[in-house]
Design an enzyme around this catalytic site. Structure first.
Site, PDB file in Angstrom:
ATOM      1  CG  ASP A   1      -1.961   1.023   1.249  1.00 44.10           C
ATOM      2  OD1 ASP A   1      -2.706   1.100   0.260  1.00 44.10           O
ATOM      3  OD2 ASP A   1      -2.044   1.791   2.227  1.00 44.10           O
TER       4      ASP A   1
ATOM      5  CD  GLU B   1      -2.207   2.333  -3.528  1.00 42.11           C
ATOM      6  OE1 GLU B   1      -3.292   2.848  -3.803  1.00 42.11           O
ATOM      7  OE2 GLU B   1      -1.689   2.435  -2.407  1.00 42.11           O
TER       8      GLU B   1
ATOM      9  CG  ASP C   1      -8.178   2.914  -3.363  1.00 45.75           C
ATOM     10  OD1 ASP C   1      -8.857   3.136  -2.336  1.00 45.75           O
ATOM     11  OD2 ASP C   1      -7.015   2.479  -3.331  1.00 45.75           O
TER      12      ASP C   1
END
Ligand code: CA
Length: 581
Positions: free
Chosen positions: A324, A353, A420
């Protein structure tokens, strides 16, 4: 010839080892400015005996440039090289320092790839390029154990809010593995499963403990084992950029301020910890006070997190980590992370990410891949938003392919939506035809496609929290036709290796055009993919040697005659054509 536009440098995406024997060379020229390019190569210690001119192929183009590529297998793993560029009567030799009209006499001034050292080669796990991923947001996938439900849990299927709970858990995933097997996916990416206070769990409280609302270590272990029996790999989310407000070391800093032995675990600008005008006195994820940024340069923090990464691989057999906010963590940390993770599982997939161009992380010493949002944007701009025509779309794709070594493109994580973003169907304003067309490109493109849970049965949803709805399990409320489309698409990808690792050549992509034709080729195997990104019927014609082609979806057979293949496609129609032998 516009020499100012010509570009090459050693290493990176321009001259890299693809495997232990093979070097790929690339050269950039102004678009449509050069008709032929050759690499002039040889061994620096035996130049006269090994020198050779190798033709380069125009591999892709973006708005301004063409990118030429060739493959070289130098017998002694060393390569000296320059380039010869031709257009009509004009010819230039390119060395490391000059453009010359005469062939240079000695190789001294040429470029140098000193040696292929195997350890330096970017190697993603072999299985990744063949995988099809499915992303699960555990709180919303299925409730398999109501005894674990959080207090105030709401009935399944209610409206998702930022802070409500529906009781999804790991047992729920175990209960529905048949759904994944039927669909045909071979990997699951789970958003975080460790103890945290929110429904999304990106505010980790305890990295060593599965969230009690989801299950425990044994449930995860059982889930991973059952997945492995079905040929499904499991990826967990490592939230290492920041912890949660209730993470014990942060609680200690909140309570003891400067006296806390954990004060250097975070980036604190001012004690006591506070939020002034919406800005915390310590670094966080964005300006979110409940997500304090971890100091990954601190040896104790580093050791703690690297141990977490090893622990869950060793204890439960997971197949990798999705990282992340990976771009806000230092590169030194990720280099060590790779070493430690690959030491316990050499086949682990390390997926960062990063929403933008990610070359600094994709050199082989950090990540195997990143979440390919530039890919997402290009596909959505073409199919959904209509802001790119066919030509511009191929330029956006060409730009991406030119930026990375090929092995990075082969392992890229290609998604069209996620927890997201709004869901694909919503982005397509409810048009399942457009949704299918976008997915068809995704599954016929190099890299690992990922389906966001529920997309396959027609779930919609606006931006977070709406895109995190409860999965629909009543068959009568699922779009089973759409499910069959995805199931078939996965099947076609699995049965045609060229769709996974073959080269990509655009055959038709006109400026202002809405139709697209491209070839995927691997050895003797060749497939044609045709897309009609238009609300009207379109006929696509491509030059092809005479022969028969079969549509993988409809079974219909088309004949190429007099060097031309002509296929009529309905609005937003598509065809994946394989040669009939
Ligand atoms: Ca539950």
């Amino acid at each position: 010839m516009q020499l100012e536009a010509v570009y090459h440098r050693p290493k990176l995406n321009w001259a890299y080892a693809y495997d232990e024997k093979t070097i790929h060379l690339r050269l950039r020229t102004k678009k449509n400015d050069v008709s032929e390019v050759f690499a002039w190569t040889g061994d620096k210690y035996a130049w006269d005996d090994t020198k050779e001119l190798i033709p380069m192929e125009r591999a892709c183009s973006d708005v301004m440039f063409d990118y030429w590529e060739c493959e070289v297998q130098p017998p002694f793993r060393r390569l000296k090289y320059g380039f010869l560029l031709k257009n009509g009567d004009e010819a230039w030799w390119m060395t490391e320092t000059d453009f010359l009209q005469e062939r240079p006499k000695v190789p001294d001034r040429l470029f140098d790839f000193p040696f292929i050292n195997p350890v330096d080669i970017f190697k993603a796990p072999e299985w990744v390029k063949d995988a099809v991923f499915y992303q699960i947001f555990p709180e919303r996938f299925a409730n398999g154990d109501s005894s674990l439900d959080p207090e105030g849990v709401l009935p399944w299927g209610g409206k998702p809010e930022r802070d409500n709970f529906f009781g999804g858990d790991l047992q729920g995933v175990i209960d529905h593995l048949d759904h994944l097997t039927e669909l045909g996916v071979t990997g699951i990416y789970f958003t975080p499963v460790f103890e945290a206070t929110t429904n999304h769990k990106y505010d980790t409280q305890d990295y060593m403990k599965i969230d009690p609302h989801f299950g425990d270590k044994d449930t995860l272990k059982k889930l991973v084992d059952l997945c492995h029996e079905r040929g499904i790999r499991v990826l967990l989310d490592a939230v290492f950029n920041h912890a949660g407000r209730t993470f014990a070391p942060f609680v200690d800093v909140r309570e003891n301020g400067e006296q806390s032995k954990y004060k250097d675990w975070f980036h604190i600008r001012e004690f006591p910890l506070n939020v002034k005008d919406g800005i915390p006195t310590y670094d966080t994820f964005a300006f979110e006070p409940m997500m304090p940024k971890l100091n990954t340069e601190h040896p104790e923090v580093k050791e703690y997190l690297l141990n977490v990464a090893e622990y869950w691989i060793k204890e439960t057999g997971i197949d990798g980590w999705r990282l992340d906010v990976a771009n806000e963590v230092d590169h030194y940390f990720w280099r060590e992370f790779r070493q430690r993770v690959k030491a316990v599982n050499p086949d682990a997939y390390i997926l960062g990410e990063i929403w933008h161009e990610a070359s600094p992380w994709l050199q082989g010493d950090q990540f195997d891949a990143v979440m390919n949002y530039p890919f997402t944007d290009a596909v959505l701009d073409f199919v959904v938003r209509g802001t790119l025509d066919a030509r511009q779309f191929t330029e956006a794709i060409g730009r991406q392919l030119s930026r990375y070594p090929r092995q990075a493109s082969e392992a890229a994580f290609n998604l069209l939506d996620s927890h997201d973003t709004p869901r694909l169907l919503t982005l397509c304003e409810g048009s399942k035809s457009k949704m299918k067309l976008a997915s068809l490109f995704q599954f016929t493109y190099p890299g690992t496609p990922c389906i966001y849970y529920g997309d396959e049965i027609g779930m919609d949803g606006e931006q977070d929290p709406d895109c995190r709805k409860c999965m629909v399990w009543e068959e009568e409320n699922q779009d089973r036709m759409l499910f069959d489309f995805y199931r078939r698409l996965i099947e076609v990808r699995k049965s045609n290796p060229a769709l996974r690792t073959g080269s990509l050549h655009f055959l038709q992509a006109e400026a202002g055009g809405t139709t697209l034709a491209y070839e995927r080729r691997l050895g003797d195997e060749s497939l044609l993919v045709l897309l009609n990104n238009d609300a009207t019927i379109q006929t696509i014609q491509v030059a092809q040697p005479d022969g028969s082609w079969k549509d993988e979806f409809t079974g219909e057979v088309y004949e190429a005659k007099r060097g031309r293949l002509s296929v009529k496609l309905p609005a937003y129609g598509y065809a994946i054509l394989v040669p009939v032998k």
